[in-house]
Design a protein around this motif. Structure first.
Motif: not given
Lengths: 294, 305
Positions: A64, A254, B180, B198, B202-205, B209
């Motif tokens: 992430e 990326e 990402a 999480n 923290k901001t996660i997508s 998955k």
């Protein structure tokens, strides 16, 4: 007379020396390049491994980047599976092709097969990927569903891509087997095929192994063709039909977006890849040395 | 030696013939996608200051793949007016565009998201060129033409995995997402509530998955166009007849719907500059924000004026 000769001689010596230096410079370019690339990758990537933590980085299962979570285990495994799969396809086909070219094929057929294999080596990898995307992915989608972008598609493409490496190097190794071995074996009454599998291939073993290792190197390093067919999903693949993302694909996809720590971690991914390739090369050296001892 | 060469040529020839056959078999209509977009150029007043002098130079515009099509169309109209200027538009991603504008490797950067905290410190000037919608797209053969925002969120989260749960065929849904760091992905996740926190806050997508990850808007479109049961999201400017834009909460994605405030999945398109621009680059910027440039923008996006 003598003085003129000496002059001439000196001049000649000088040119010899200059030319020798030119050779030296040419030779050192490779060495310097390797050193600079190694230094650069490690300098850029190693600190990131320290920040993320070796264990979290190598064994973490979540990727992430936006939340600074960097685990590359899924990608290590994907690279591993894709390479093993490619070897399972490419090695048998490649070695049989090499034997065919070296031992069995009539000359006219050799003249068709050999250039075809050489052409295969010259096709740019993006073309392989494009072919996979337009042909192999739809076939897999039709047969098994799930979209078709999968580990299996990548394995097919990589299996074909490593063929030229394996064929050309194995063929050279097979041809280097002394004639007497073959003649001796045939004189003892074995068939041609028995001679190939029991005498010639074992004698060419180290060369064939070198071919396989170079093939592995090619499969691990391939990027563009893989990106187009593998689906690029960060997950540990549980079946051949699962999507996956390899180490190289991760860097390529990326890098354009990466920023700060994310970018450093991509370099760190490069470090891991680099260590893989280096170990393979050491292995290769080991085998080729053995060949010399024989 | 020459025999070997000859046979190589023969094989090459064979390959060429075969591949020609394949190409002829699957010729795609993609080539015709470009409509003449400059028809809306009514001889607008000659650039202010009345300088009829011909500008010369080279302008590099680099960044988001979402902004690229409109920047390219503006560039073409601009170059038609200023033949002495060459404008290169390159789509490499929002983050790369921000970086290029900052380090000077591009005259103008493009981003399809707001600047991040770190990027804001680089002294860039932001110019909002337009607002863009993000369309949720499916294959034209898909029977589903409408989703609620909650359904769309659930599909991308992986809570709904079969088309029959949203009124379609009994087929598994193939979710296609972006890499990402993509501006489109970032904006889409923000707009459709596809973000999670999480354990560390923290901001996660929250996108499932195992979604297929396609690199760039074009790749998403190609995947959706080829796979019957796929769903993806695209910058509105990329939507064409090869994919079907799904209505969200009863509103189809269109420029009009966004202007009217009915279609809410939208984000800003930025042009980024740093310091003094070259005359050619400045002229391009002026043109982009002129009436004429904004008319081009208005074809698929929401102009700022």
């Amino acid at each position: 007379m003598i003085t003129i000769d000496r002059k001439k001689h000196r001049k000649r010596e000088l040119t010899e020396k200059i030319i020798e230096k030119i050779f030296l410079v040419a030779a050192s370019i490779s060495v310097i390049s390797v050193l600079i690339i190694t230094l650069f990758i490690f300098a850029k990537g190693a600190p990131a491994i320290g920040i993320v933590g070796v264990k979290e980085f190598l064994l973490g299962q979540d990727w992430e980047p936006m939340a600074d979570i960097f685990g590359i285990l899924p990608m290590i495994l994907a690279s591993f599976y894709a390479t093993v799969g490619a070897i399972l396809i490419g090695v048998p086909v490649g070695i049989l092709t090499a034997v065919f070219l070296a031992e069995i094929a009539p000359i006219w057929l050799q003249r068709i097969v050999r250039p075809a294999v050489e052409l295969l080596a010259g096709i740019p990898s993006v073309i392989y990927g494009f072919f996979g995307l337009l042909v192999i992915v739809p076939i897999i989608d039709e047969q098994f569903g799930g979209g078709g972008n999968s580990l299996l598609a990548a394995i097919f493409i990589l299996g074909v891509m490593i063929l030229p490496t394996i064929v050309t190097i194995s063929e050279t190794a097979i041809k280097a087997v002394p004639r007497e071995y073959k003649e001796g074996s045939l004189a003892l009454g074995t068939s041609h095929i028995e001679t190939i599998f029991k005498v010639i291939l074992p004698a060419a073993k180290s060369g064939v192994l070198a071919a396989v290792i170079l093939g592995i190197g090619r499969a691990i390093g391939e990027t563009m063709a893989v990106i187009l067919v593998i689906g690029n999903t960060v997950q540990i693949p549980n079946s051949l039909l699962d999507r996956a993302r390899t180490l190289t694909a991760n860097i390529a996809i990326e890098m354009g977006y990466a920023f700060g720590l994310h970018q450093q971690v991509l370099f760190a991914t490069g470090v891991v890849l680099f260590v893989f390739i280096m170990s393979l090369n050491l292995l290769l050296n080991h085998f080729t040395h053995k060949a010399g001892d024989k | 030696m020459s025999k070997l060469l000859k046979s190589k040529i023969v094989v090459l020839g064979l390959v060429a013939v075969l591949s020609l056959g394949v190409l002829a078999g699957c010729s795609s209509p993609a080539a015709e996608e470009k409509e003449t977009s400059t028809e809306t150029a009514p001889a607008v007043e000659v650039v202010e200051e009345g300088q009829a002098t011909t500008l010369e130079g080279h302008v590099n515009v680099v960044g988001s793949t979402s902004v690229t099509p409109v920047a390219q169309e503006i560039a073409e109209a601009f170059m038609a007016k200023e033949p002495g200027v060459k404008v290169d538009v390159q789509g490499v991603g929002s983050s790369a565009g921000v970086k290029a504008a900052s380090d000077g490797s591009a005259d103008i950067g493009m981003a399809s998201r707001n600047l991040k905290e770190g990027e804001k410190e680089w002294g860039l000037t932001e110019h909002v060129l337009a607002f863009d919608g993000i369309a949720v797209v499916v294959n034209p053969a898909n029977g589903v033409g409408e989703l609620t925002a909650d359904q769309a969120t659930a599909i991308f989260k992986g809570e709904i995995t079969n088309w029959k749960d949203v009124g379609g065929a009994d087929q598994e849904i193939l979710v296609i997402s972006r890499e990402a760091g993509s501006g489109t992905r970032g904006a889409f996740e923000e707009l459709l509530d596809l973000e999670a926190e999480n354990a560390e806050g923290k901001t996660i997508s929250a996108v499932k998955k195992d979604a297929l990850v396609a690199e760039g808007n074009g790749a998403v479109k190609a995947n959706v166009a080829k796979k019957e049961y796929a769903i993806g999201y695209l910058s509105l400017s990329y939507v064409d007849e090869t994919v079907k834009g799904v209505s969200i909460d009863g509103v189809a994605p269109s420029v009009d719907a966004i202007v009217a405030g009915e279609y809410n999945v939208s984000r800003p398109f930025l042009l980024l500059t740093k310091g003094e621009l070259s005359p050619a680059a400045q002229a391009y910027m002026d043109f982009a924000f002129s009436e004429e440039g904004q008319a081009i923008v208005a074809e698929k996006l929401i102009p700022v004026q």
